[in-house]
Design a protein around this motif. Structure first.
Motif, mmCIF file in Angstrom:
data_model
loop_
_atom_site.group_PDB
_atom_site.id
_atom_site.type_symbol
_atom_site.label_atom_id
_atom_site.label_comp_id
_atom_site.label_asym_id
_atom_site.label_seq_id
_atom_site.Cartn_x
_atom_site.Cartn_y
_atom_site.Cartn_z
ATOM 1 N N VAL A 144 0.863 -1.178 0.000
ATOM 2 C CA VAL A 144 0.000 0.000 0.000
ATOM 3 C C VAL A 144 0.897 1.224 0.000
ATOM 4 O O VAL A 144 1.802 1.333 0.828
ATOM 5 N N SER A 145 0.655 2.144 -0.928
ATOM 6 C CA SER A 145 1.451 3.369 -0.956
ATOM 7 C C SER A 145 0.593 4.544 -1.355
ATOM 8 O O SER A 145 -0.447 4.391 -1.979
ATOM 9 N N GLY A 146 1.076 5.715 -0.982
ATOM 10 C CA GLY A 146 0.453 6.959 -1.413
ATOM 11 C C GLY A 146 1.231 7.503 -2.586
ATOM 12 O O GLY A 146 2.111 6.840 -3.141
ATOM 13 N N PRO A 147 0.952 8.737 -2.963
ATOM 14 C CA PRO A 147 1.670 9.336 -4.083
ATOM 15 C C PRO A 147 3.142 9.568 -3.745
ATOM 16 O O PRO A 147 3.507 9.638 -2.569
ATOM 17 N N PRO A 148 3.993 9.688 -4.770
ATOM 18 C CA PRO A 148 5.399 9.993 -4.519
ATOM 19 C C PRO A 148 5.536 11.348 -3.835
ATOM 20 O O PRO A 148 4.671 12.206 -3.964
ATOM 21 N N GLY A 149 6.624 11.511 -3.118
ATOM 22 C CA GLY A 149 6.897 12.773 -2.447
ATOM 23 C C GLY A 149 7.569 12.517 -1.118
ATOM 24 O O GLY A 149 7.809 11.374 -0.737
ATOM 25 N N PRO A 150 7.851 13.570 -0.394
ATOM 26 C CA PRO A 150 8.481 13.385 0.906
ATOM 27 C C PRO A 150 7.486 12.760 1.889
ATOM 28 O O PRO A 150 6.285 13.031 1.808
ATOM 29 N N PRO A 151 7.981 11.928 2.802
ATOM 30 C CA PRO A 151 7.082 11.319 3.781
ATOM 31 C C PRO A 151 6.577 12.366 4.774
ATOM 32 O O PRO A 151 7.140 13.468 4.859
ATOM 33 N N PRO A 152 5.547 12.036 5.536
ATOM 34 C CA PRO A 152 5.068 12.975 6.549
ATOM 35 C C PRO A 152 6.205 13.383 7.493
ATOM 36 O O PRO A 152 7.086 12.579 7.806
ATOM 37 N N GLU A 153 6.186 14.615 7.926
ATOM 38 C CA GLU A 153 7.230 15.155 8.805
ATOM 39 C C GLU A 153 7.432 14.283 10.044
ATOM 40 O O GLU A 153 8.547 14.143 10.536
ATOM 41 N N SER A 154 6.369 13.660 10.536
ATOM 42 C CA SER A 154 6.484 12.828 11.742
ATOM 43 C C SER A 154 7.372 11.611 11.520
ATOM 44 O O SER A 154 7.847 11.011 12.486
ATOM 45 N N LEU A 155 7.622 11.228 10.270
ATOM 46 C CA LEU A 155 8.463 10.065 9.984
ATOM 47 C C LEU A 155 9.913 10.423 9.690
ATOM 48 O O LEU A 155 10.766 9.550 9.695
ATOM 49 N N VAL A 156 10.182 11.693 9.418
ATOM 50 C CA VAL A 156 11.533 12.100 9.040
ATOM 51 C C VAL A 156 12.420 12.094 10.281
ATOM 52 O O VAL A 156 12.095 12.740 11.285
ATOM 53 N N PRO A 157 13.525 11.349 10.229
ATOM 54 C CA PRO A 157 14.407 11.328 11.401
ATOM 55 C C PRO A 157 15.080 12.675 11.622
ATOM 56 O O PRO A 157 15.547 13.300 10.677
ATOM 57 N N HIS A 158 15.071 13.127 12.840
ATOM 58 C CA HIS A 158 15.736 14.358 13.202
ATOM 59 C C HIS A 158 16.925 13.989 14.067
ATOM 60 O O HIS A 158 16.771 13.387 15.126
ATOM 61 N N ILE A 159 18.101 14.328 13.601
ATOM 62 C CA ILE A 159 19.327 13.967 14.287
ATOM 63 C C ILE A 159 19.807 15.185 15.098
ATOM 64 O O ILE A 159 20.029 16.250 14.513
ATOM 65 N N PRO A 160 19.931 15.023 16.428
ATOM 66 C CA PRO A 160 20.359 16.150 17.260
ATOM 67 C C PRO A 160 21.679 16.742 16.740
ATOM 68 O O PRO A 160 22.579 16.020 16.309
ATOM 69 N N GLY A 161 21.762 18.046 16.764
ATOM 70 C CA GLY A 161 22.964 18.720 16.293
ATOM 71 C C GLY A 161 22.956 19.024 14.816
ATOM 72 O O GLY A 161 23.884 19.655 14.293
ATOM 73 N N PHE A 162 21.932 18.557 14.110
ATOM 74 C CA PHE A 162 21.830 18.811 12.681
ATOM 75 C C PHE A 162 20.519 19.540 12.382
ATOM 76 O O PHE A 162 19.765 19.170 11.521
ATOM 77 N N GLY A 163 20.240 20.571 13.156
ATOM 78 C CA GLY A 163 19.070 21.391 12.892
ATOM 79 C C GLY A 163 17.782 20.837 13.444
ATOM 80 O O GLY A 163 16.718 21.343 13.164
ATOM 81 N N GLY A 164 17.822 19.779 14.209
ATOM 82 C CA GLY A 164 16.586 19.178 14.647
ATOM 83 C C GLY A 164 16.374 19.285 16.079
ATOM 84 O O GLY A 164 15.467 18.976 16.685
#
Length: 164
Positions: A144-164
C-alpha cells in the motif's frame, strides 16, 4: 540560523516481529486468504497490490517509499524474508503475520498488532507492506502506498545537532 539536514543514503533494514498472540484474522498456517491480484506481480509496479507468492520473487514497487524492488527471498508458515532495493541503498528483514513494515526515503519501521491487522493507510512517500497470510504453500503480500513525495514530517528522522 541555517538549518542543516543530514540525508541518510541507506534505506534502513526493518525486521518484522512476532506478537506471540493467537487470534489473528490472518492465518499463519493452513489455508491462505485470496489475493486480489493473484500472481500478477506487475500489478505492484504502482506500489499498490495484493499478490500470492509461492517461491522467491521480485515485486516491483515503482520507487514508492524509495523502494524500487521488494524481493521476497524465503516463504514459510511463519512469514517471509525480504530484501528492499533502491537507488539509495537497501536492506533486509522478515515479515510475520500481525505486522506491517513501512519504508520511506532514509528510514522505515514496523508495527505489530494482536487481533485483526488493519489495512495500512496510504501516505505520501511511504510504502507499507503487510502479510495477510502465510503457510508452507505460500504467502499473500499486500503493498500500500500513497503518491510519490516526501514522507510525513512525523516520519523524518531528526538527528540532534543537525538542525533538529
Amino acid at each position: 540560523m541555517d538549518r542543516k539536514w543530514l540525508t541518510p543514503v541507506l534505506l534502513l533494514a526493518v525486521t518484522g516481529c512476532s506478537t506471540g498472540t493467537t487470534g489473528h484474522a490472518h492465518p499463519a498456517g493452513g489455508d491462505l486468504p485470496g489475493a486480489a491480484d493473484g500472481r500478477d506481480y506487475a500489478a505492484c509496479a504502482d506500489g499498490n497490490c495484493e499478490v500470492l507468492v509461492t517461491k522467491p520473487v521480485d515485486l516491483p514497487a515503482g520507487g514508492r517509499g524509495d523502494v524500487d524492488t521488494l524481493a521476497i527471498t524465503r516463504i514459510g508458515p511463519g512469514g517471509v524474508d525480504y530484501e528492499v532495493r533502491s537507488a539509495h541503498g537497501g536492506g533486509s528483514g522478515n515479515l510475520t503475520a500481525g505486522c506491517v513494515s513501512t519504508f520511506f526515503r532514509g528510514g522505515g519501521g514496523s508495527a505489530c498488532y494482536s487481533g485483526d491487522v488493519p489495512r495500512p493507510q496510504a501516505q505520501t512517500g511511504v510504502l507499507a507492506v503487510r502479510l495477510t497470510g502465510a503457510s508452507a504453500a505460500g504467502a499473500v503480500v499486500q503493498l500500500v502506498s500513497g503518491p510519490p513525495g516526501p514522507p510525513p514530517e512525523s516520519l523524518v528522522p531528526h538527528i540532534p545537532g543537525f538542525g533538529g
